[in-house]
Write an enzyme that holds these catalytic residues in place. Structure first.
Site, PDB file in Angstrom:
ATOM      1  N   HIS A  40       0.239 -28.477 -16.138  1.00 14.93           N
ATOM      2  CA  HIS A  40      -0.135 -28.949 -14.800  1.00 14.93           C
ATOM      3  C   HIS A  40      -1.029 -30.184 -14.874  1.00 14.93           C
ATOM      4  O   HIS A  40      -2.097 -30.252 -14.261  1.00 14.93           O
ATOM      5  CB  HIS A  40      -0.840 -27.835 -14.020  1.00 14.93           C
TER       6      HIS A  40
ATOM      7  N   ASP B 254       5.996 -29.121 -15.718  1.00 15.19           N
ATOM      8  CA  ASP B 254       4.544 -29.312 -15.737  1.00 15.19           C
ATOM      9  C   ASP B 254       3.850 -28.174 -15.006  1.00 15.19           C
ATOM     10  O   ASP B 254       2.623 -28.094 -15.010  1.00 15.19           O
ATOM     11  CB  ASP B 254       4.170 -30.651 -15.086  1.00 15.19           C
TER      12      ASP B 254
ATOM     13  N   GLU C 214       1.556 -19.387 -13.758  1.00 11.92           N
ATOM     14  CA  GLU C 214       0.563 -20.158 -14.512  1.00 11.92           C
ATOM     15  C   GLU C 214      -0.878 -19.723 -14.260  1.00 11.92           C
ATOM     16  O   GLU C 214      -1.771 -20.012 -15.070  1.00 11.92           O
ATOM     17  CB  GLU C 214       0.692 -21.644 -14.209  1.00 11.92           C
TER      18      GLU C 214
ATOM     19  N   ARG D 258       5.382 -27.325  -7.974  1.00 12.59           N
ATOM     20  CA  ARG D 258       4.812 -25.988  -8.038  1.00 12.59           C
ATOM     21  C   ARG D 258       5.774 -25.068  -8.774  1.00 12.59           C
ATOM     22  O   ARG D 258       6.996 -25.118  -8.568  1.00 12.59           O
ATOM     23  CB  ARG D 258       4.542 -25.429  -6.629  1.00 12.59           C
TER      24      ARG D 258
END
Length: 335
Positions: free
Chosen positions: A294, A257, A262, A233
């Protein structure tokens, strides 16, 4: 039961429709669930949300007012859901408590290898028929130290790969994982892990106690040539502090990622819009940083498991059953 699914990716849609066929009627939307899109759920008793949904009290209130009674999130994490508000509104909330840990662990190592061996830069050069090796010098991983924060199923899978590389293993968690210890992992406090590890990978959930776990002090304590990977996260890292360290020329590479801010960006095409996130814009300019959107979980095996569990969560709700994935059980509003 009629189900409205938000944040459905193009590859995901046929899998969702096939899994729901003959059980429930599903309508799939590409848009994420947030304050602007929540009114679209009016009349749907069940809603399925994606990991980038914003399920705060206002959104939940809109859903409840429109007749929604069940929310089935297609992810393991649920830090984006106001569970207390859901309970007050009498909403049932379920998640996917398990899917392939190998998808995320393998992708975390993909990021680590990409930044270590400068794959993105190398691929860009060869497209231009530039075959020089300048600036592409990497390092052997064998004999180096992997630090794993969070040694649950995903952390264990990451550790097994590190063991295959022949790395020394350091772990940090609330409780040791015997399987990781059997591989030779030594559990240490996080400060020691930050200071000693050559590759640091984050596999803990985002809860109040882990928010910005990797803060400015932690970043400064890491080796100058460390590799930092986050496939969990975005809120686990203080991104502004990370940019400061990168500007100072530190770290062999960083693979992200996930990103702290985001929401409203990832899973969307923003290529024709002005960049308004200065921190993200700065991050992607560093040649030794790789940012992906993600996608660590995004394998056919993992997505299939996520969808199958979502179908089961909705079916169990419809038939009055409660399973292990329920975060907020069905209760009358106000209780």
């Amino acid at each position: 039961m009629d189900v409205l699914a938000f944040g459905v990716q193009a590859d995901e849609r046929p899998l969702l429709e096939e899994a729901f066929a003959g059980r429930h009627t599903i309508r799939c939307l590409e848009v994420a669930l947030d304050r602007d899109t929540a009114p679209l759920a009016a009349g749907y008793e069940a809603v399925s949300s994606s990991v980038n949904a914003d399920l705060d009290a206002a959104v939940l209130g809109t859903l409840a007012a429109g007749g929604t009674r069940m929310i089935a999130q297609r992810s393991t994490g649920f830090n984006n859901i106001d569970l207390a508000a859901a309970r007050r509104l009498g909403l049932t909330v379920a998640r996917v408590s398990y899917y392939s840990p190998y998808a995320v662990a393998e992708f975390a190592w993909t990021l680590a290898m990409a930044v270590n061996r400068r794959i993105v830069r190398a691929a860009g050069r060869t497209r231009d028929f530039d075959f020089r090796l300048d600036g592409l010098l990497g390092r052997d991983l064998r004999g180096r130290t992997a630090g794993v924060l969070g040694t649950g199923k995903i952390g264990e899978a990451f550790t097994r790969i590190a063991h295959g590389f022949g790395m020394e293993l350091l772990g940090w968690d609330l409780a040791p994982n015997p399987a990781c210890q059997d591989l030779g992992m030594t559990y240490v406090d996080k400060d020691e892990l930050f200071a000693r590890a050559d590759v640091i990978s984050l596999h803990v959930p985002l809860v109040p106690s882990t928010r910005r776990l990797v803060d400015a002090a932690a970043l400064k304590s890491m080796k100058d040539d460390a590799i930092l990977i986050n496939s969990s996260r975005g809120g686990l890292i203080d991104t502004d502090a990370l940019v400061d360290e990168l500007r100072a020329g530190r770290f062999t590479g960083v693979g992200l990622d996930v990103y702290e801010a985001e929401a409203g960006l990832f899973f969307l095409d923003k290529s024709l819009e002005a960049v308004t996130d200065d921190t993200l814009a700065r991050l992607v300019t560093f040649p030794h940083v790789v940012v992906t959107s993600h996608q660590a979980y995004y394998t056919r095996e993992a997505v299939t498991q996520i969808i199958d569990t979502t179908v089961r969560n909705i079916t169990d709700y419809a038939e009055g059953r409660r399973n292990e994935n329920v975060l907020v059980p069905p209760e009358p509003p106000g209780e």
